[in-house]
Design a protein around this motif. Structure first.
Motif, PDB file in Angstrom:
ATOM      1  N   SER A  13      40.357  35.693  36.138  1.00 39.13           N
ATOM      2  CA  SER A  13      41.478  35.737  35.206  1.00 39.13           C
ATOM      3  C   SER A  13      41.264  34.858  33.984  1.00 39.13           C
ATOM      4  O   SER A  13      42.220  34.520  33.292  1.00 39.13           O
ATOM      5  CB  SER A  13      42.770  35.322  35.928  1.00 39.13           C
ATOM      6  OG  SER A  13      42.989  36.149  37.052  1.00 39.13           O
ATOM      7  N   GLU A  45      47.198  41.153  26.776  1.00 38.60           N
ATOM      8  CA  GLU A  45      46.553  40.751  28.042  1.00 38.60           C
ATOM      9  C   GLU A  45      46.162  39.276  28.054  1.00 38.60           C
ATOM     10  O   GLU A  45      45.872  38.714  29.103  1.00 38.60           O
ATOM     11  CB  GLU A  45      45.330  41.635  28.341  1.00 38.60           C
ATOM     12  CG  GLU A  45      44.187  41.553  27.341  1.00 38.60           C
ATOM     13  CD  GLU A  45      44.316  42.560  26.196  1.00 38.60           C
ATOM     14  OE1 GLU A  45      45.446  42.756  25.698  1.00 38.60           O
ATOM     15  OE2 GLU A  45      43.288  43.140  25.797  1.00 38.60           O
ATOM     16  N   ILE A  47      46.953  35.466  28.011  1.00 37.71           N
ATOM     17  CA  ILE A  47      48.077  34.592  28.354  1.00 37.71           C
ATOM     18  C   ILE A  47      48.064  33.351  27.483  1.00 37.71           C
ATOM     19  O   ILE A  47      49.063  32.954  26.907  1.00 37.71           O
ATOM     20  CB  ILE A  47      48.030  34.205  29.846  1.00 37.71           C
ATOM     21  CG1 ILE A  47      48.170  35.452  30.717  1.00 37.71           C
ATOM     22  CG2 ILE A  47      49.109  33.183  30.186  1.00 37.71           C
ATOM     23  CD1 ILE A  47      47.724  35.263  32.146  1.00 37.71           C
ATOM     24  N   ASP A  61      45.397  38.308  32.010  1.00 38.11           N
ATOM     25  CA  ASP A  61      45.884  38.982  33.212  1.00 38.11           C
ATOM     26  C   ASP A  61      45.110  40.289  33.378  1.00 38.11           C
ATOM     27  O   ASP A  61      45.327  41.246  32.633  1.00 38.11           O
ATOM     28  CB  ASP A  61      47.387  39.267  33.072  1.00 38.11           C
ATOM     29  CG  ASP A  61      47.950  39.906  34.337  1.00 38.11           C
ATOM     30  OD1 ASP A  61      47.158  40.242  35.245  1.00 38.11           O
ATOM     31  OD2 ASP A  61      49.184  40.070  34.413  1.00 38.11           O
TER      32      ASP A  61
ATOM     33  N   ARG B 307      48.812  42.682  43.875  1.00 36.75           N
ATOM     34  CA  ARG B 307      50.010  42.929  43.049  1.00 36.75           C
ATOM     35  C   ARG B 307      50.709  44.219  43.463  1.00 36.75           C
ATOM     36  O   ARG B 307      51.933  44.292  43.491  1.00 36.75           O
ATOM     37  CB  ARG B 307      49.625  43.028  41.564  1.00 36.75           C
ATOM     38  CG  ARG B 307      49.067  41.757  40.995  1.00 36.75           C
ATOM     39  CD  ARG B 307      50.131  40.852  40.413  1.00 36.75           C
ATOM     40  NE  ARG B 307      49.494  39.688  39.853  1.00 36.75           N
ATOM     41  CZ  ARG B 307      49.117  39.577  38.580  1.00 36.75           C
ATOM     42  NH1 ARG B 307      49.382  40.552  37.726  1.00 36.75           N
ATOM     43  NH2 ARG B 307      48.499  38.502  38.153  1.00 36.75           N
TER      44      ARG B 307
END
Lengths: 233, 328
Positions: A13, A45, A47, A61, B307
Motif C-alpha cells: 500500500s 488512489e 492517500i 489504496d 475488503r
C-alpha cells in the motif's frame, strides 16, 4: 527536465520514489517538486505523501486502482507523470524566521560546542544565525525539521549521555545537523539556544510551524525579548 | 456521561482507523493495531467502520454502564461477563443501565476491541479520534484510560427479553476466515533486501522469531538468528510504513506498527502484507512467528479479498439490524 527516478514497492500500500543517493539541497528540491506536482493532480488512489532527503513515499489504496496489478499500474503512472519536472525555486516553501535566545540560561552546551569548534560562543552564534537552512523534511516527532545547510565548522558530536528530557523549543547541534525540538523528548543533542515560538499547535488544522521544503533563518534575541515573546503566547 | 471505568485494564485507549494526511508533518497515524478486529466490531454493530472503539492489551477493563447500549467484543478472545452471563465474541450483546461489564485476561491474542452501538463519543483532533500517545492528542485527553474516567455514547436500549444471538455471531465471522495463526506471516521484499547476504535472507525466511517483551504500539521487536547485512553505507533516512521490517545494526528485526514514525534510517528487509498485519498485532511477548515471501500482486489480491469479505459482513449486519429493528 529529466531526472532519474527509481520506484520500489514499500509493502502493498505504499511505494518509494527515489531521486538520488546522497543528501543535497538540489535532490531534495526535486523531491518537493515531484510532491507538489502530484498534489496538484490529486489522484484519488493516493492517500498521502512523505518527502524525505532523496525519496518521496506515496501511500495509496490498492483497492482504488482498477487493475489486476495495482502496484505496476501506479508505478507506471507515477514515472510517466514525473518524467518531466520543472525544478526551480517555486517548489520551495516559505521563508520562516525563528527567533532564538542563545543566552546561558537556554544554552547549557554552548561553551562546550565553542570549545570543540575552537570558536568563541559569539562566533558560534554568528555562524548559526548567518546560514539559511533548508527544511528537507519533517519526521521523528510531529513538526521536527530535518535541516540542511549548517556551517560545517559547527560540527559537534552528540552528548555521551543523552538527557532524559529536553524542553520543547530547544535548539541544538548533533554532528553536522542542527535542529529544533517541537516537543519535550529525551535526546542527545548539544543545546545552544531556545525559541519561544511554538513549532506545533495541535488545535490548528495546519499543526506545524514548518512544512517540508521551507527555508529558515535563526535570529538572535535577548533573554528579555524571549520572556516577552513567551508571555504573548 | 454514559459509563465509568472501574478498572482500566492494560493500555486501554480509544482508537479509530488512524489519522491520515499528516505523516509528511512527522505524525504517526496511530489508530487500532488490529484494524480488522476494529472494523468487525463496528460493522457488526451497524456503525461506520471508522467509529472509535476501545482497544485493550492482554487485560481488559471493567466498565460500569450508566446508560443502556449494545456492545460487541472482537479481536483476541477475552473472557467477558455481564453479571452471570458470558459475553460471546463478535455478537451483539445488550447492556442495561447499572450493569457492569468485566473483561478479564485474553485467552488468545494480544489486543481486544470493544465497540458500542453508535460509537464512543470522542473529540476529533486533526481528522481522527485515535489516541496519539507521543503527542498526547486524540482519544481521551491523548492518553490511556485510568480508573474513574468517564466515556460517553448515545444510548440504545433493547426490548425486554432480548438475548444475544450466538448464531448471528457465527454467521458474521464466517466472512473472516483468515489464515490459521500457525501459518507464516507473509511479507514482500523490502527496498533494501539486496543489502543483506543470501544466507541472512535465508535465515529470515526459514527461522522462527520470538516476540521481545519490549514490543509496543510503535513496533514489534523480534529475537532470533542475527541478520547480517553486507552493506557498508548507512541508509539515508526515508519513508516507512506500518508493517515495514527494519533491521538495525544488531541484526534483530523490528516490525513497525501503528505508532511508528513516518521516516526511518534502518534498512528494510521487507514489509508485512496488509492482510496479515492484524495477525502481527495479535502476537504477544514470547509468541513465535515465521515469515513467508509473497509477491506484491499476491499481497494486493489478499487485501482486496479481505475488503470484499468485510463488505459481505457489513451487508449481513445491515440485514440483521433491519430485520430486528423492532427489538431496539
Amino acid at each position: 527536465m529529466n531526472h532519474p527516478c527509481e520506484c520500489f514497492p514499500l509493502g502493498d500500500s505504499a511505494l518509494l520514489l527515489c531521486f538520488g543517493d546522497r543528501i543535497s539541497p538540489k535532490i531534495n528540491l526535486i523531491v518537493h517538486t515531484a510532491a507538489k506536482q502530484l498534489l496538484e493532480l490529486a489522484y484519488p488512489e493516493i492517500i498521502e505523501m512523505v518527502p524525505a532527503y532523496t525519496t518521496l513515499t506515496i501511500y495509496y489504496d490498492p483497492c482504488r486502482i482498477q487493475s489486476a496489478t495495482p502496484y505496476e499500474a501506479l508505478k507506471e503512472k507515477m514515472l510517466n507523470t514525473l518524467k518531466i519536472l520543472k525544478v526551480d525555486d517555486t517548489s520551495a516553501g516559505n521563508h520562516v524566521e525563528i527567533p532564538v535566545c542563545y543566552e546561558s540560561d537556554f544554552a547549557p552546551d554552548l561553551e562546550r560546542v565553542a570549545k570543540h569548534c575552537r570558536l568563541s560562543p559569539e562566533e558560534v552564534i554568528d555562524r548559526h544565525t548567518s546560514a539559511t537552512y533548508d527544511v528537507y523534511f519533517l519526521g521523528f516527532t510531529p513538526g521536527f525539521p530535518y535541516l540542511g545547510g549548517m556551517d560545517k565548522k559547527l560540527t559537534t558530536p552528540r552528548l555521551d549521555h543523552p538527557r532524559l528530557t529536553i524542553p520543547a523549543g530547544s535548539v541544538g547541534i548533533a554532528g553536522e545537523q542542527t535542529g529544533i525540538y517541537p516537543l519535550s523528548t529525551p535526546g542527545g543533542w548539544q543545546l545552544i539556544g531556545h525559541t519561544p515560538i511554538p513549532l506545533v499547535d495541535f488545535s490548528n488544522d495546519s499543526p506545524t510551524l514548518l512544512k517540508p521544503g521551507d527555508r529558515i533563518k535563526f535570529t538572535a534575541i535577548s533573554f528579555k525579548e524571549h520572556q516577552e515573546m513567551e508571555a504573548q503566547r | 456521561m454514559s459509563l465509568i471505568i472501574k478498572q482500566p485494564g492494560m493500555l486501554t485507549t480509544l482508537q479509530d482507523l488512524g489519522r491520515y494526511g499528516l505523516r509528511n508533518l512527522g505524525f504517526s497515524t496511530a489508530g487500532a493495531m488490529d484494524t480488522l478486529a476494529a472494523r468487525v466490531t463496528n460493522l457488526i454493530l451497524g456503525n461506520p467502520e471508522n467509529a472509535p472503539v476501545l482497544e485493550f492489551t492482554l487485560t481488559g477493563p471493567t466498565l460500569e454502564f450508566h446508560k443502556p447500549t449494545i456492545i460487541c467484543l472482537s479481536g483476541g478472545s477475552a473472557e467477558a461477563t455481564v453479571g452471570n452471563h458470558f459475553v460471546a465474541p463478535n455478537c451483539v450483546t445488550p447492556i442495561k443501565a447499572g450493569q457492569t461489564l468485566k473483561i478479564s485476561g485474553l485467552k488468545t491474542g494480544c489486543r481486544g476491541y470493544l465497540g458500542v452501538k453508535n460509537g464512543f463519543q470522542a473529540l476529533e483532533v486533526l481528522g481522527s479520534c485515535s489516541t496519539h500517545l507521543a503527542a498526547g492528542i486524540g482519544g481521551l485527553s491523548g492518553r490511556a484510560l485510568k480508573e474513574n474516567d468517564r466515556l460517553g455514547f448515545n444510548s440504545c436500549s433493547a426490548k425486554k427479553g432480548f438475548r444475544p444471538d450466538i448464531a448471528v455471531g457465527r454467521e458474521f465471522t464466517q466472512y473472516l476466515e483468515n489464515q490459521a495463526d500457525s501459518q507464516p506471516v507473509r511479507f514482500i521484499r523490502g527496498p533494501q533486501a539486496s543489502w543483506f547476504s543470501r544466507q541472512s535472507l535465508h535465515h529470515f525466511y526459514s527461522q522462527s522469531y520470538s516476540v521481545h517483551p519490549d514490543s509496543d504500539r510503535m513496533g514489534y521487536r523480534l529475537c532470533g538468528q542475527k541478520i547480517e547485512s553486507s552493506y557498508s553505507e548507512n541508509l539515508i533516512t526515508e519513508g516507512t510504513t506500518t508493517g515495514s521490517i527494519q533491521v538495525p545494526p544488531d541484526g534483530q528485526p523490528i516490525i513497525l506498527m501503528s505508532d511508528c514514525q513516518p521516516t526511518g534510517g534502518y534498512p528494510k528487509i521487507g514489509n508485512i502484507i496488509s492482510a496479515d498485519l492484524p495477525r502481527v498485532a495479535q502476537l504477544k511477548p514470547s509468541d513465535t512467528v515465521t515469515f513467508q515471501e509473497v509477491s506484491v500482486r499476491e499481497a494486493q489480491r489478499e487485501l482486496i479479498e479481505q475488503r470484499i469479505n468485510l463488505n459481505r459482513l457489513a451487508i449481513a449486519a445491515e440485514h440483521y439490524w433491519n430485520h430486528n429493528q423492532d427489538e431496539y
